[in-house]
Design an enzyme around this catalytic site. Structure first.
Site, short mmCIF file in Angstrom:
data_model
loop_
_atom_site.label_atom_id
_atom_site.label_comp_id
_atom_site.label_asym_id
_atom_site.label_seq_id
_atom_site.Cartn_x
_atom_site.Cartn_y
_atom_site.Cartn_z
N SER A 283 4.94 2.76 -10.48
CA SER A 283 6.04 2.19 -9.73
C SER A 283 7.00 3.17 -8.85
CB SER A 283 7.21 1.54 -10.63
OG SER A 283 8.10 1.14 -9.71
N HIS B 281 -0.71 2.47 -5.37
CA HIS B 281 -1.14 2.05 -3.82
C HIS B 281 -2.53 2.46 -3.44
CE1 HIS B 281 3.46 2.14 -3.79
NE2 HIS B 281 3.00 0.69 -3.29
N ALA C 224 6.65 5.02 -0.08
CA ALA C 224 6.81 5.60 -1.45
C ALA C 224 5.66 5.54 -2.31
CB ALA C 224 8.13 4.96 -2.16
#
Lengths: 281, 281
Positions: free
Chosen positions: A189, A41, A36
């Site tokens: 997030s 990231h 996800a």
């Protein structure tokens, strides 16, 4: 620089890839994720690339860090999109083990970090850091990577993992990376995608409340008092507050003196979505 | 072939020694001990030598595997004699860390293996395998050895360590080594030196009782029943019995069927000395 990453599903394949890199004198950085993927990231991937010639990203939604009532089954799984993003970043290897590869039959080892794992998240998710510690230790030992990238967004997790690496004499170096935020301050997030439009509009209040607390502390307010004010503000704005706390920035112990480095940490609910954030002073 | 082993007191020194061996293409076997060496340990050293070009012996009386009421402080420490024995065996490195090297300030990580650690010793020494697991994991990770030698004398420990290595994806290979016995059958143990002459004369009854139970099982007796008889015999002969048990030889779970491999395990007291032993069928 689009290039399809190699996908390793087994420890043996991962090790043979990393072994080849090491044999060529190349350093390897791992970015542990649950998929996800978002820009946070990708920032970790870029920091990984800055440290090491080779980058491994693991994608594993780790069941042991979810309680039965938590969102394991509905946790977002976006494999194709993740792979495209990682290809664009030129990631070398994606490690995506099946559950049975990570936790084979008869698996029965628990790893518990006390110290920085005590309180905060553990008060609300008592199973969480035990699950994180075992999966992260395994990812480190499986990959034999030289560096591991962790976002400050999950600040308590970062401290728990850092402590575990020291306590277990693991060779890997844990590298903290700054939280990536939306323009309005909301920390990125994977769970943000759960938010309704209305809740998404409210969410930046978390970061604002932490910033206000930091400013108050700078102006001389007692950190615990400033955290309390932030909690009150968030409650008044419709958040269900698990905690807002001022802690020692390294040990995460409650503050005892004025000279200590302070970290402000918060966990709140917006509807059915739990969000965490933190800032340094 | 007497040759003084190098003594490493720090992880960094140990790793630099082992690193040199590996760079030369040599395999390394570690024999973890708490010192007070006897012929059982020396048998492990010889098996280590048979597997690997280089042998490391660690000597560390590990406080975390003793309960407050146990014999940590009076556990025999025989450094000079140990060093002479290890020199005679041509051991390459003795790793003897101080307590603070193994458990530095702020150390707070626990490692618990369930499964094979359940019951038996854990019923009487609930802290024990947690202490063993953490120190052994650290020794493995500190030394980066290729093989680790463990005596079958501590059979449950052997199974716990083997399981832990698998669960944590450690690279090291655990090698089981047969129990070494006195001519009268008593299993060698550092704690045998605690025995009075009178108790020493009685002690071989432990091994005899296990052998009698094994013979009865071979002749068709129910394993649990045979273990019970062994316990009764030992009690009648002045031993205080913690347990005599027939268990699955691999998982150490209670037996469920006839086809399972059986191990007989016992823990008994003679005066103030606790002795353990076990045999296969």
């Amino acid at each position: 620089m689009t290039q399809k990453p190699k996908v390793a599903e087994r420890v043996a394949d991962l090790r043979s890839e990393v072994g080849r890199f090491h044999a060529a004198g190349e350093k390897v950085a791992i970015v542990p994720t649950m998929g996800a993927l978002h820009a946070g990231h990708l920032a970790l991937v870029r920091e990984a690339r800055a440290r090491a010639e080779r980058v491994v990203v693991s994608i594993f939604v780790n069941p042991t860090q979810f309680a039965p009532n938590e969102d394991f089954s509905r946790y977002p799984r976006t494999w194709d999109a993740d792979m495209r993003l990682l290809a664009d970043e030129g990631v070398d290897v994606v490690y995506a083990p099946a559950r049975a590869e990570m936790y084979p039959d008869g698996f029965c080892t628990r790893l518990d970090v006390q110290g920085p794992a005590e309180g905060l998240e553990s008060d609300f998710r008592p199973h969480f850091f035990s699950g994180v510690a075992i999966v992260v230790a395994k990812l480190f030992l499986q990959s034999e990577a030289d560096f591991a990238m962790f976002g400050e967004k999950d600040y308590q997790q970062l401290k728990v993992v850092t402590r575990m690496v020291r306590d277990l004499d693991l060779r890997i170096r844990v590298v903290p990376c700054a939280t990536v935020r939306e323009p309005d301050g909301l920390a990125l997030s994977s769970r943000n995608r759960y938010l309704t439009d209305e809740d998404r509009a409210k969410a930046p209040a978390i970061h604002r409340a932490l910033q206000a607390a930091a400013a108050a502390i700078h102006q001389g307010q007692e950190p615990d008092r400033a955290a309390e004010t932030a909690a009150d503000t968030l409650s008044a704005n419709g958040f269900a507050v698990d905690y807002v706390a001022a802690r020692h920035a390294e040990t995460l112990a409650p503050l005892e003196g004025r000279a200590e480095p302070v970290r402000l940490l918060a966990a709140v609910w917006l509807g059915k979505t739990r969000l965490i954030d933190n800032i340094g002073l």
